[in-house]
Design a protein around this motif. Structure first.
Motif, short mmCIF file in Angstrom:
data_model
loop_
_atom_site.label_atom_id
_atom_site.label_comp_id
_atom_site.label_asym_id
_atom_site.label_seq_id
_atom_site.Cartn_x
_atom_site.Cartn_y
_atom_site.Cartn_z
N ARG A 1 -11.09 -2.59 15.39
CA ARG A 1 -11.70 -1.89 14.25
C ARG A 1 -11.94 -0.42 14.64
O ARG A 1 -13.07 0.04 14.82
N ILE B 1 -10.52 1.21 10.00
CA ILE B 1 -11.58 1.01 9.01
C ILE B 1 -11.34 1.92 7.80
O ILE B 1 -11.43 1.50 6.64
N PHE C 1 -4.24 -8.88 10.35
CA PHE C 1 -5.25 -8.26 11.22
C PHE C 1 -5.76 -9.29 12.24
O PHE C 1 -6.22 -10.37 11.88
N GLY D 1 -8.73 0.75 5.62
CA GLY D 1 -8.92 -0.60 5.12
C GLY D 1 -7.93 -1.61 5.69
O GLY D 1 -7.67 -2.66 5.09
N HIS D 2 -7.39 -1.29 6.85
CA HIS D 2 -6.36 -2.16 7.44
C HIS D 2 -6.95 -3.43 8.07
O HIS D 2 -6.20 -4.33 8.45
N ASP D 3 -8.27 -3.49 8.17
CA ASP D 3 -8.87 -4.72 8.70
C ASP D 3 -8.87 -5.84 7.66
O ASP D 3 -9.29 -6.96 7.95
N THR D 4 -8.40 -5.53 6.45
CA THR D 4 -8.31 -6.56 5.41
C THR D 4 -6.90 -7.10 5.24
O THR D 4 -6.66 -8.00 4.42
N ILE D 5 -5.95 -6.54 6.01
CA ILE D 5 -4.57 -7.02 5.93
C ILE D 5 -4.50 -8.41 6.56
O ILE D 5 -5.17 -8.68 7.57
N SER D 6 -3.68 -9.28 6.02
CA SER D 6 -3.65 -10.69 6.47
C SER D 6 -3.23 -10.85 7.93
O SER D 6 -3.54 -11.86 8.55
N ARG E 1 0.81 -1.23 0.00
CA ARG E 1 0.00 0.00 0.00
C ARG E 1 0.84 1.27 0.00
O ARG E 1 0.29 2.37 0.05
#
Length: 600
Positions: A439, A444, A454, A447-452, A422
């Motif tokens: 979260r 949010i 997390f 979009g860091h809650d989609t990093i592996s 990113r």
């Protein structure tokens, strides 16, 4: 009895020299030069005071401490030594009086600030009298490798050039091999005798703990272990000094601020109160402290990470100069490491200068994060081997080492994913929120809650993760980016950890039991029947100090009062046998002391 030993007994009230003192003193009396590295409280002052009294003429002391010269002179006058000083605080009439006394041979000791030697009239004045010796105090100030460089010290080689037959002694309480070497060269002391004492201060208990509400941690230290004791609290910034002093005052503790931003009269007044009254806590930047002779400072606390081990050692050495039990306490956290790294990156100077600052910080971090004895690590920095001391936090409550390889990989992997996937960099707070699976609005939004990674770190608490980040920074496995925002990046060494080729051992902080409240650290070391008398003697001393407008320790130090409380002398002869009671003080205070003892 040698002349030196006779002066020691009759003037200063001690019956034997310590360590190298006798050899150093004889070297100077015989006309030789000496370079002395001796810890604070080791008795450096006697090494030049006694030869000044034995040799013909006046001992000239070069000291950078204008604010303390009056107290140094008062302390000597109190034991019958004829002493004076010349500095910019005096008016013309006072300077003339001191100059006349020197020329007429009526001074045993004369204190000068180094900048006065720039004035040609000072050298001409010295030529008109007889110089017994030159003492260059705080000699580490000459070294640009040290922690307290003073440009005025560079000119002090002129002492040897202008007065080649006058013996010189240079003294410091701290020096690495590099600083030692530079002092030798700058002051032309290659032919001098070098005396390097042990840097160990066994009476000081070294303790370092992670920051977790540091003001409350400090308050707990003072209330549970050092109630009523004198102490120094060091902070990095002026704002932090003001905030901490105000907080302590609000908690009922007599605390005073000291930093370069205060009016000079306020600084002087606060320093004077600290030196002259019992039980005051001075909250200060490192602008305060060099040469502070107050022997009964019972604790030195750091609320921010010192920049170097040398500076830390010098500052903690202001505790327990009288040899009685004292505490050196430091609270440091992740933000300290980030802030110091950032300050180094933004500092003026060339790459070599920044590299040197980085080396100083690395050594300080190694001391903070060690699993071994603090004292062993501290002394090793000065090239001294030692055994575990049994009187530091890592000896008393040994920390546990744990395999932090997997947490380190999770954290480093998060940094890598943000940067490579990113093109983003973040500070420790955001990285920890990601690992904990929080979260937050920022997580949010980015979009860091989609990093592996997390939520992969939920097995550790936020405080534990902060410890992981701090220790990875200390080990060079993370670095602070030079963008000025405290964002974190991986280093060349990180790759081996991510590949599983390098294990990462981390330190887990032990649980520390709360200590019972004590009235005074020194009183607590006395048997019950002596405590009351000790406190009565302190009250008497405070009154005598107020009457004479001098610091309490100039009357007697705690160690001497402790000796009186333990032995309860019933006659002047018995009182004379107590360490620290010389002829002049016996004459001035003997009868009063006996009255206090008999009334207790």
């Amino acid at each position: 009895m040698t002349p030196a030993l006779s002066v020691l007994e009759k003037t200063f009230g001690y019956d034997a020299f310590r360590g190298d003192q006798a050899e150093i003193i004889e070297t100077l009396i015989e006309g030789g030069d000496a370079l002395v590295l001796m810890p604070t409280g080791g008795g450096k002052s006697l090494c030049y005071q006694i030869p000044s009294l034995v040799r013909p003429g006046t001992g000239v002391v070069i000291s950078p401490l204008i604010a303390l010269m009056q107290d140094q002179v008062d302390a000597l006058t109190a034991v019958g030594v004829r002493a004076g000083f010349l500095n910019s605080t005096q008016d013309a009439a006072e300077r003339r009086r001191v100059e006349d006394a020197y020329v007429n041979g009526e001074l045993d000791m004369l204190y000068l600030a180094p900048e006065r030697l720039r004035i040609s009239s000072t050298a001409e004045l010295l030529d008109r009298g007889t110089i017994a010796l030159f003492a260059i105090d705080e000699a580490h100030c000459v070294s640009q490798w040290g922690h307290d460089f003073r440009p005025d010290y560079l000119q002090l080689s002129m002492l040897h050039e202008r007065w080649p037959t006058v013996p010189r002694i240079a003294l410091t309480a701290t020096a690495t091999e590099l600083t030692h070497h530079e002092i030798t060269n700058r002051l032309d002391l290659s032919n001098a005798r070098h005396f390097v004492s042990s840097f160990d201060r066994p009476n000081i208990q070294y303790r370092i703990e992670p920051k977790n509400q540091p003001l409350q941690q400090l308050l707990s230290l003072i209330r549970t272990e050092h109630s009523g004791d004198a102490g120094i609290v060091y902070c990095l910034s002026r704002a932090s000094v003001e905030k901490t002093a105000q907080f302590l005052v609000e908690q009922g503790i007599t605390a005073l601020p000291y930093h370069a931003g205060l009016d000079a009269a306020v600084r002087s007044r606060n320093q004077s109160r600290f030196l002259r009254e019992d039980g005051i806590v001075m909250v200060a930047t490192i602008a305060f402290g060099m040469g502070i002779d107050k022997p009964d400072v019972r604790f030195v606390a750091h609320l921010d990470l010192p920049k170097s081990v040398e500076g830390y050692y010098q500052e903690t050495g202001r505790a327990g100069r009288d040899g009685l039990p004292s505490t050196a306490w430091l609270a440091y956290g992740l933000q300290d490491v980030v802030q110091q790294r950032r300050m180094i990156d933004q500092s003026e100077g060339d790459r070599a200068h920044r590299q040197r600052l980085g080396q100083h910080l690395d050594a300080m971090l190694a001391l903070c994060e060690t699993l071994q004895c603090r004292r062993v690590q501290l002394l090793a920095y000065f090239g001294e081997e030692s055994q575990p001391c049994g009187n530091c936090d890592t000896c008393l409550s040994p920390p546990v080492g744990w395999d932090g390889t997997v947490p380190a990989q999770k954290l480093l992997s998060t940094v890598v994913r943000l940067q490579r996937e990113r093109n983003q960099r973040f500070g420790a707070g955001q990285l920890i929120d990601i690992l904990l699976g929080k979260r937050t609005p920022r997580v949010i939004e980015q979009g860091h809650d989609t990093i592996s990674t997390f939520g992969l770190g939920a097995d550790l608490s936020e405080q534990e993760w902060r410890g992981v980040v701090r220790q990875l920074l200390a080990q060079g496995l993370l670095a602070v980016h030079g963008d000025g925002y405290g964002t974190l990046v991986i280093t060349d060494a990180s790759a081996a950890v991510l590949a599983g080729a390098r294990p990462v051992m981390l330190r887990r902080e032990p649980e520390r039991a709360a200590k019972a409240t004590k009235r005074s650290a020194v009183a607590s070391e006395l048997p019950g029947e002596a405590v009351g008398l000790f406190e009565k003697l302190r009250e008497w001393r405070a009154g005598a100090a107020r009457e004479q407008s001098v610091p309490a320790y100039i009357i007697f130090g705690d160690a001497t009062l402790r000796g009186i409380a333990l032995s309860r002398p019933g006659s002047l002869a018995e009182l004379a046998g107590i360490s620290g009671v010389g002829e002049k003080k016996l004459e001035m205070y003997g009868e009063q002391l006996l009255e206090v003892v008999s009334a207790a």
